[in-house]
Each structure stands twice: as structure tokens, then as C-alpha cells.
Design an enzyme around this catalytic site. Sequence first.
Site, short mmCIF file in Angstrom:
data_model
loop_
_atom_site.label_atom_id
_atom_site.label_comp_id
_atom_site.label_asym_id
_atom_site.label_seq_id
_atom_site.Cartn_x
_atom_site.Cartn_y
_atom_site.Cartn_z
N GLU A 1 5.77 1.06 -3.93
CA GLU A 1 4.69 1.83 -3.29
C GLU A 1 3.39 1.04 -3.30
O GLU A 1 3.04 0.42 -4.32
CB GLU A 1 4.53 3.16 -4.03
CG GLU A 1 4.37 4.35 -3.13
CD GLU A 1 5.57 4.60 -2.24
OE1 GLU A 1 5.50 4.22 -1.05
OE2 GLU A 1 6.56 5.17 -2.71
N HIS A 2 2.71 1.06 -2.17
CA HIS A 2 1.43 0.34 -2.00
C HIS A 2 1.61 -1.16 -2.21
O HIS A 2 0.68 -1.86 -2.62
CB HIS A 2 0.34 0.92 -2.92
CG HIS A 2 -0.09 2.29 -2.49
ND1 HIS A 2 -1.14 2.52 -1.64
CD2 HIS A 2 0.44 3.51 -2.74
CE1 HIS A 2 -1.25 3.82 -1.43
NE2 HIS A 2 -0.30 4.44 -2.08
N THR A 3 2.80 -1.63 -1.95
CA THR A 3 3.06 -3.06 -2.02
C THR A 3 3.08 -3.67 -0.62
O THR A 3 2.87 -4.87 -0.47
CB THR A 3 4.43 -3.33 -2.69
OG1 THR A 3 5.37 -2.41 -2.13
CG2 THR A 3 4.36 -3.13 -4.19
N ASP A 4 3.32 -2.85 0.41
CA ASP A 4 3.50 -3.44 1.75
C ASP A 4 2.25 -4.18 2.24
O ASP A 4 2.34 -5.31 2.72
CB ASP A 4 4.02 -2.43 2.79
CG ASP A 4 3.16 -1.21 3.04
OD1 ASP A 4 2.14 -1.04 2.33
OD2 ASP A 4 3.49 -0.42 3.96
N SER B 1 6.23 11.11 9.82
CA SER B 1 6.46 11.68 11.15
C SER B 1 5.82 10.82 12.23
O SER B 1 6.37 10.67 13.32
CB SER B 1 5.91 13.11 11.21
OG SER B 1 4.58 13.14 10.76
N ASP C 1 6.69 1.93 6.98
CA ASP C 1 7.26 3.12 7.62
C ASP C 1 7.90 2.77 8.97
O ASP C 1 8.98 3.25 9.31
CB ASP C 1 6.16 4.18 7.85
CG ASP C 1 5.42 4.51 6.55
OD1 ASP C 1 5.97 4.20 5.48
OD2 ASP C 1 4.31 5.05 6.62
N SER D 1 5.41 17.69 24.69
CA SER D 1 5.96 17.97 23.37
C SER D 1 6.61 19.35 23.36
O SER D 1 5.93 20.35 23.60
CB SER D 1 4.86 17.91 22.30
OG SER D 1 5.32 18.57 21.14
N GLU E 1 -0.59 2.26 15.21
CA GLU E 1 -1.06 3.13 14.13
C GLU E 1 -2.44 2.66 13.62
O GLU E 1 -3.34 3.45 13.41
CB GLU E 1 -0.02 3.08 13.00
CG GLU E 1 -0.28 3.97 11.82
CD GLU E 1 0.03 5.45 12.08
OE1 GLU E 1 0.67 5.77 13.08
OE2 GLU E 1 -0.41 6.25 11.26
N TYR F 1 -6.74 5.82 0.08
CA TYR F 1 -5.84 4.76 0.56
C TYR F 1 -6.61 3.48 0.90
O TYR F 1 -6.27 2.39 0.43
CB TYR F 1 -5.07 5.26 1.79
CG TYR F 1 -3.95 4.34 2.25
CD1 TYR F 1 -2.67 4.43 1.73
CD2 TYR F 1 -4.19 3.37 3.24
CE1 TYR F 1 -1.65 3.60 2.16
CE2 TYR F 1 -3.17 2.54 3.67
CZ TYR F 1 -1.91 2.65 3.14
OH TYR F 1 -0.90 1.81 3.57
C1 GLA Z 1 1.85 5.07 3.55
C2 GLA Z 1 1.68 3.88 4.48
C3 GLA Z 1 2.67 2.77 4.12
C4 GLA Z 1 2.57 2.41 2.64
C5 GLA Z 1 2.66 3.68 1.80
C6 GLA Z 1 2.45 3.39 0.32
O1 GLA Z 1 3.10 5.67 3.75
O2 GLA Z 1 1.92 4.28 5.81
O3 GLA Z 1 2.40 1.63 4.91
O4 GLA Z 1 1.41 1.69 2.36
O5 GLA Z 1 1.71 4.65 2.20
O6 GLA Z 1 3.49 2.64 -0.18
#
Ligand code: GLA
Length: 400
Positions: free
Chosen positions: A35-38, A145, A190, A91, A178, A242
Site C-alpha cells: 500500500e502506498h508503494t505504487d 470504481s 488500480d 449511465s 485520473e 493522500y
Molecule cells: C489509491 C490509489 C492507488 C494507491 C493506493 C494506496 O487506491 O488510487 O494508486 O496509491 O491508494 O496503495
Amino acid sequence: MRQIEQRAAQAYRERFHQEPALIASAPGRINLIGEHTDYNGGFVLPCAISRRVAVAIGPGALVADSSRPVPQRSEAKRVSIPRPMEAKLYSADFEEERPLTAKKEGSWADCPGGVVWAMQERGDSVSAFQATFAGNVPLGGGLSSSAAIEAATALALSAFFHLDIARRDLAVLCQQAENAFVGVNSGIMDQCASLLCKEGMALRIDCRSLEAEQVPLDLASIGLTLLVCDTQVSRKLGNTGYNDRRRMCEQAASTLGVKQLRDAKVSDLDRLSGEELRRARHVVTENERVLQAVEALGRRDFSRFGQLMYDSHRSMRGDYEISTPELDTFVELAAASDALGARLTGAGFGGCAIALMREADVEGLKSTVLRHFQQRGFQQPVFYVFQPAQGAEIVLNAKG
Ligand code: GLA
């Protein structure tokens, strides 16, 4: 065809009185670890879920709109900018039609709009189309989503206009949509997960090179499952920490003299202090945990895998400070019910947590969690049970 795809097709027939030419769908995701590594160029290990967004698409009418300027065509870039009348988006969930807009307008249509924009930025030729959308990925709960709607749109447009864009490039352009159009500064996880995951597999992504490796994760055959607890605490990425976390990671990388925290080692952490140290320590150790988790899966050592999930949660709670009392309560109760592992998943600050557990224990944990949440005055959570599911796919292409 899945029910959600049939719903998109049915909406297309009702709205446009024609058969769609193409139907595609893309899933939401849960992240198992990483998590939060991308956005630090590191590693993640998500899998797709059975909740999806489907899009049915067909040719649009070339309606002349004299009140609008004629679009500029740049031969060099093969860009064909659709006039607003040329793309209709409907939609089925919101029961509303919206035109494509040149910039964000704060609705569901920003995601497909952003994808068209990102394709045009790349020089891809997208012209008149009409599309209907139907989805069942819970909105705003941390199950991606928006990545699902972007991925479904991108895959559908790429096939419909014969653009043949590789999936990895589709993920990159969805992330651009995004970041630059929708205005959420997310990483690449994601979108990659939605486009590249396969059924029965987790996906190890190197978020720097975008190399992706399928990691077998057939939980059902050994009686295991993934329980998701949506804490119903809404998690607006823009309004949370974030971006602050991202900034602090960049700052820590610069203090260490490395390009990204991906390049830092545990031994480097001695050179940091305070908030920089805590944030960087989470990222550096989390990257290691992902690699160890993939190794554990290779040995089918699910208890080690689960332990790494618990370690990951502890690191996010203590060092990264993105957990909430609800998420912590779920993880504690999961541990007390002998779940193999549990952790918050996604950005944190609310949203969802997951537990890797025996199928037979799911109902027991759900009622324990409901009871404790009620006693503590938390919102009533919503649960989902998932097995690693199929990524984005085209399920009908009448043009062949
Ligand atoms: C959200 C972001 C992802 C990632 C996660 C944390 O989902 O969209 O890119 O940074 O938070 O891992």
C-alpha cells in the site's frame, strides 16, 4: 455474458433503439499487500473482484452543431476531436445522459471523458460514439470504481476504433485520465489491476517498469476466501492526507538522495527522522513485504502470507498513519477470530479492510464485527466475499 454486461446492453437498446456493436467490462480491485508503494516506484499485489463496470458501445451520429466551432484536426497527430454532440454517454445506474465535455464537470462522466481526452493526447483517433454504462462496484468505498469505469471505457474504445493499444498502455492512459482530467493524484495500481488481473491469480506489479507477473492464488480449492469490510467511512482522496503522504515520500527520497523510495534500503532509514522517517519506513518495509508475500504464495505458505498482511496493517497504522478506529477494530477482531491475515486495503483514511480467512469462519466474524461496531457507535459496515476474479475483457464484438 455477466448480468452487469447484459444490463449495459439492455440500456443501450432502450436508449438508442439499436444493438450495441461492442460490450466490454472491467472489475474493481482489492489490494492484498503493497500500500502506498505504487507512487514510490515500488511493488503491489492486487487482485480483481467480481464487481464490475460494463460498457456497451456503438457508432455515434455525426450531428452537426453549428453553435460549436468545427474541431481542429491535426494531421501530424491523427487527432480527431469529437464535437460534444458526437459522443453520448448514458449511465443506467444514475439514469442520466451526459455529453463528453472538454474538461471535468464533477460527475460520473468525467471518467470516460478523461479516457477520451487521454487518448486524444496520445494522438489516437477517436470519433463519434455512443455508450451506456452499468456497474456494481461500490462507489467511493476504496474498491476502485473509477479505475473500473476508466478501464472498461479504454478497452472498449481501443477495440471499437481499432487502436490496438496494449493493456499496459491502456493502464497508463487511464491513470493520466485520473490524474490530469478527473484530478485525483493516484498511482498506477488500480488501473493496472483492472486491466491485467486474471481469475484465480494475484498480480505482482513493479510500478516502475510496469512489469506484471501473475501469481496463482486459488483460495477456493483450500477453503479460503477474502472477506471485505467496507467501514462506510467515506474516503475522499482529495480531502485526505493522500497528497501529503506523496509529498512527504518525495521529500524523504530527496533527503536520502535517491530517485524514489523504491531505491532506499532499510539501512538508509537511519539518516531520516520524524515524519520523513515514519513515512519512508512504511514504504521501504512494505516493498519488502510484497516480495516476501509473493515468495510465500509460491510456497503456498498462507500463514506467512497472512502474517505479512498483519505486519502491513501495523505499519500503515503506526508509521503511515492512514488507518481509522473502524479499520483497526476490524483487523483486531479478524485476528481474534483466527483469520490468517487482515489489513486495510486501498488508500486508507476510511474505506475497506480485508481478511484472508477460512470460508467456514466468515459468518462468525461478520456477526462479531457488526456487534462490536454497534457497541462502539460506528456506522454499520457492509461486507463482501471475493475470490480473485477476471480482469477487463471484451465480451461481445459484433464487428469481429
Ligand atoms: C489509491 C490509489 C492507488 C494507491 C493506493 C494506496 O487506491 O488510487 O494508486 O496509491 O491508494 O496503495
